[in-house]
Enzyme design. Structure first.
Site, short mmCIF file in Angstrom:
data_model
loop_
_atom_site.label_atom_id
_atom_site.label_comp_id
_atom_site.label_asym_id
_atom_site.label_seq_id
_atom_site.Cartn_x
_atom_site.Cartn_y
_atom_site.Cartn_z
CG ASP A 143 -25.66 -29.59 3.97
OD1 ASP A 143 -26.50 -29.77 3.19
OD2 ASP A 143 -25.53 -29.75 5.23
CD GLU A 186 -33.28 -31.62 -4.92
OE1 GLU A 186 -33.55 -32.53 -5.29
OE2 GLU A 186 -33.39 -31.54 -3.67
CG ASN A 225 -27.67 -35.26 -0.57
OD1 ASN A 225 -26.46 -34.60 -0.25
ND2 ASN A 225 -28.58 -34.78 -0.53
CB ILE A 231 -29.06 -28.76 -7.72
CG1 ILE A 231 -28.82 -27.14 -7.45
CG2 ILE A 231 -27.60 -29.54 -7.91
CD1 ILE A 231 -28.32 -27.27 -5.86
NE ARG A 258 -32.94 -7.99 -13.66
CZ ARG A 258 -34.20 -7.20 -13.98
NH1 ARG A 258 -34.12 -6.35 -14.89
NH2 ARG A 258 -35.34 -7.80 -13.20
NE ARG A 269 -26.83 -12.01 -16.15
CZ ARG A 269 -27.91 -11.21 -16.47
NH1 ARG A 269 -27.96 -10.82 -17.72
NH2 ARG A 269 -28.76 -10.94 -15.48
#
Length: 660
Positions: free
Chosen positions: A510, A536, A501, A494, A525, A556
């Site tokens: 969270d 993270e 934070n 992330i 899939r 995606r």
């Protein structure tokens, strides 16, 4: 069982010496003079052990660690003084920054104190039986610190609660306030913010009217605010703590607060101010011979120098930091150092240094997660062992009662044969009942063990698979003879999660992690495995996927996470991710790799995505390597291999990055 006589302890003298030892933290010379007067006036030689221990502690504050150890050796010659000797050795090692050695001596001190200070009995009771609660409290503090640094938070919290019980039973407000503050910090690390708030509120109320105690507790409140991402509250609490320390004429404590303020200023992107604060605090700490916070001070100085663009000076400080014993800090602290330095290097456009710190921090994180999980399992095992022992004890009590009834019936009945037959029948019935209960208990215990095993393979926050489950899948998927990995891996991180934070708090953090986990699960899939790798970071294992399908899968995920904002209490947040992906065996030579090495390749691609601006995926298209030695050389300097086109990469841009 009758307890042996407790080591001699004068309660009134104990309180006086406690005040002197606290004075010694900032005024060791004055404390030593006052102690010498006490020693001259002392008539009862039974309490020499107390006086000698106080002298050793004051000598330690004067930087005379050799004197402290000499007194400890002298006390060790008397079996009744063994606990005091071990406590002194532990405190000397802790003061010198040798935390592993300090924890070992603390454990020996607790073993020596165990006959009077047993941890399975109420604190008030053990003090009445002669427990030297101050030495027990000091040894427990060092054990708690070691457990916390190693990530064994459940054990550390249990130790901190015992410290609080001893301080309350001993009616020492300073120790009570310190214990409450420590519990607040541990509760926050255990993601219990409301409990942490209750603990720190109690500590602040208890410290009212005592400037020195208030300064310590304010420092703990600042640490708590830092963990909650409330930087302004942290700075305010530290400013108050610094004023209180100066009011209490405590320069040593003031240096600690200056050091914490330097850390806060780094988080506020004020490196010049942070550097000035470290340079004010460090000489004071070294003057007192206090080695414990020196590592923190030098780490803050390294970050300040990097952010000020003084790279050569930063490298010199890092070299000095590396020469310090890494035992001074636990794995959690070392991880934080590497993360902070890595982010500083990255922000200044120095990817080589940042990558090195990134990989070291990742390795430590894996070790810390494993140790924390083992700690929780041990706690559960202790609980189940305790339940089983209680059942066995109940069975013994019932068997004893049965035998007593048999003996009574023998004396009261003349028909011994009939009575014995009746009693034998009752015994068989009771034994059958007991056996059945034991079987039921064992079934319940096995069911709990199965549940625990299942829970240990899921991440409690996101309900995704965790590393343990991934390892089990790899053991089944990988050919044990060839040790080769087949399939694709996507390492996902992330972007700028630390800022989430810091600015919004760990509660919002969270929420973000859970929503990203949900979006990842929808993007992949049905046959793909999504793993929360730690913090993270996430890992996706995609079997039976082509190189083209893999790029589409990465796209995606980028779109699924970053195309729409995440709703939080602070309003919508735009969250994006960076991805590193690769298909194995690596084309075109198709050299086989174990899964651990495959993860490392995906990890290197991830860091390339982060260094290229984040919100994108970087995939390994081809690798020019004919054998494993060539692969190893590429891994050693991945950036150089990319620059020389030995590694070719595929880039997939995230939603807004693609529009830019």
């Amino acid at each position: 069982m009758r307890l042996p006589p407790a080591p001699p302890l004068d309660a009134a003298l104990d309180q006086t010496l406690s005040r002197l030892q606290r004075l010694a933290f900032d005024r060791p010379t004055q404390a030593l003079q006052d102690l010498k007067r006490l020693q001259a006036e002392a008539r009862n030689r039974d309490f020499d052990g107390q006086l000698l221990q106080a002298e050793a502690r004051i000598q330690l504050r004067l930087g005379q660690g050799e004197q402290t150890l000499a007194i400890a050796q002298r006390l060790a010659q008397d079996a009744q003084q063994a606990a005091r000797a071990h406590v002194l050795r532990a405190e000397e090692a802790d003061y010198a920054g040798r935390s592993e050695e300090a924890a070992q001596h603390a454990l020996k001190a607790l073993e020596a104190l165990a006959p009077w200070c047993a941890e399975d009995r109420p604190a008030q009771q053990v003090i009445q039986q002669g427990c030297d609660f101050r030495n027990a409290w000091s040894a427990l503090r060092l054990r708690e610190e070691k457990q916390g640094n190693d990530g064994a938070l459940a054990l550390a919290e249990a130790t901190a609660r015992r410290r609080l019980d001893l301080a309350e039973a001993g009616q020492d407000d300073f120790m009570r306030a310190q214990s409450l503050g420590a519990l607040a910090l541990l509760s926050q690390r255990l993601e219990q913010p409301e409990q942490a708030k209750r603990w720190i509120t109690q500590a602040l109320q208890l410290a009212q009217g005592q400037p020195l105690t208030q300064a310590y507790v304010k420092g703990q409140e600042a640490s708590l605010a830092a963990r909650q991402g409330q930087i302004e509250l942290q700075v305010r609490a530290l400013d108050e703590a610094l004023d209180l320390a100066k009011k209490a004429d405590a320069p040593h404590v003031a240096a600690y607060m200056q050091l914490s303020l330097a850390d806060a200023n780094l988080r506020l992107k004020q490196p010049a101010r942070a550097k000035a604060l470290v340079e004010q605090a460090l000489p004071t700490l070294l003057q007192y011979g206090d080695r414990r916070p020196e590592r923190t001070a030098r780490n803050n100085l390294v970050q300040s120098l990097i952010l000020l663009g003084q790279f050569d000076a930063a490298h010199r400080e890092i070299a000095q930091l590396n020469q310090m014993d890494k035992d001074q800090a636990g794995k959690a602290a070392l991880m934080e150092e590497l993360r902070e330095q890595g982010e500083a290097w990255a922000s200044m456009g120095r990817p080589k240094e940042a990558i090195a710190d990134f990989h070291q921090e990742r390795k430590l994180n894996a070790e810390l997660v494993a140790r924390n999980r083992q700690s929780s399992l041990e706690q559960l095992k202790v609980k189940y062992d305790s339940d089983r022992k209680q059942r066995e004890f109940d069975l013994l009590v019932r068997d004893k009662s049965l035998v007593e009834r048999q003996l009574a019936n023998r004396q009261l009945t003349q028909q011994v044969g009939l009575a014995m037959a009746v009693l034998l029948g009752l015994s068989l019935v009771l034994a059958g009942v007991m056996v059945n209960r034991v079987r039921q208990a064992n079934k319940k215990l096995k069911a709990n063990e199965v549940l625990l095993r299942a829970q240990s393979e899921r991440d409690p926050l996101t309900d995704l698979a965790n590393r343990r489950y991934f390892l089990a899948v790899m053991e089944q998927q990988q050919n044990p003879q060839e040790a080769s990995f087949n399939g694709a891996l996507l390492m996902i991180d992330i972007d700028h999660f630390k800022h989430v934070n810091d600015q919004h708090g760990h509660g919002i953090g969270d929420v973000v992690i859970c929503e990203v986990a949900r979006r990842l699960s929808h993007a992949v899939r049905a046959e793909d495995l999504v793993v929360r790798w730690g913090g993270e970071e996430f890992l996706v294992f995609a079997p039976d996927v082509s190189q083209e399908q893999l790029s589409a899968l990465a796209e995606r995920i980028l779109q699924g996470v970053g195309a729409t904002t995440i709703a939080t209490e602070d309003g919508p947040l735009r969250i994006t991710v960076s991805i590193g992906f690769a298909h194995f065996p690596l084309p075109p030579s198709n050299l086989t790799l174990p899964w651990e090495q495959a993860v490392n390749w995906a990890d290197m691609a991830l860091y390339t995505a982060k260094s290229q601006g984040r919100n994108r995926a970087m995939g390994i298209a081809t690798v020019d390597a004919r054998d494993t030695d060539a692969l190893t050389q590429i891994e050693a300097d991945f950036d150089a291999a990319c620059s020389s086109e030995r590694v070719s990469l595929t880039q997939v841009l995230g939603p807004q990055a693609a529009q830019a």
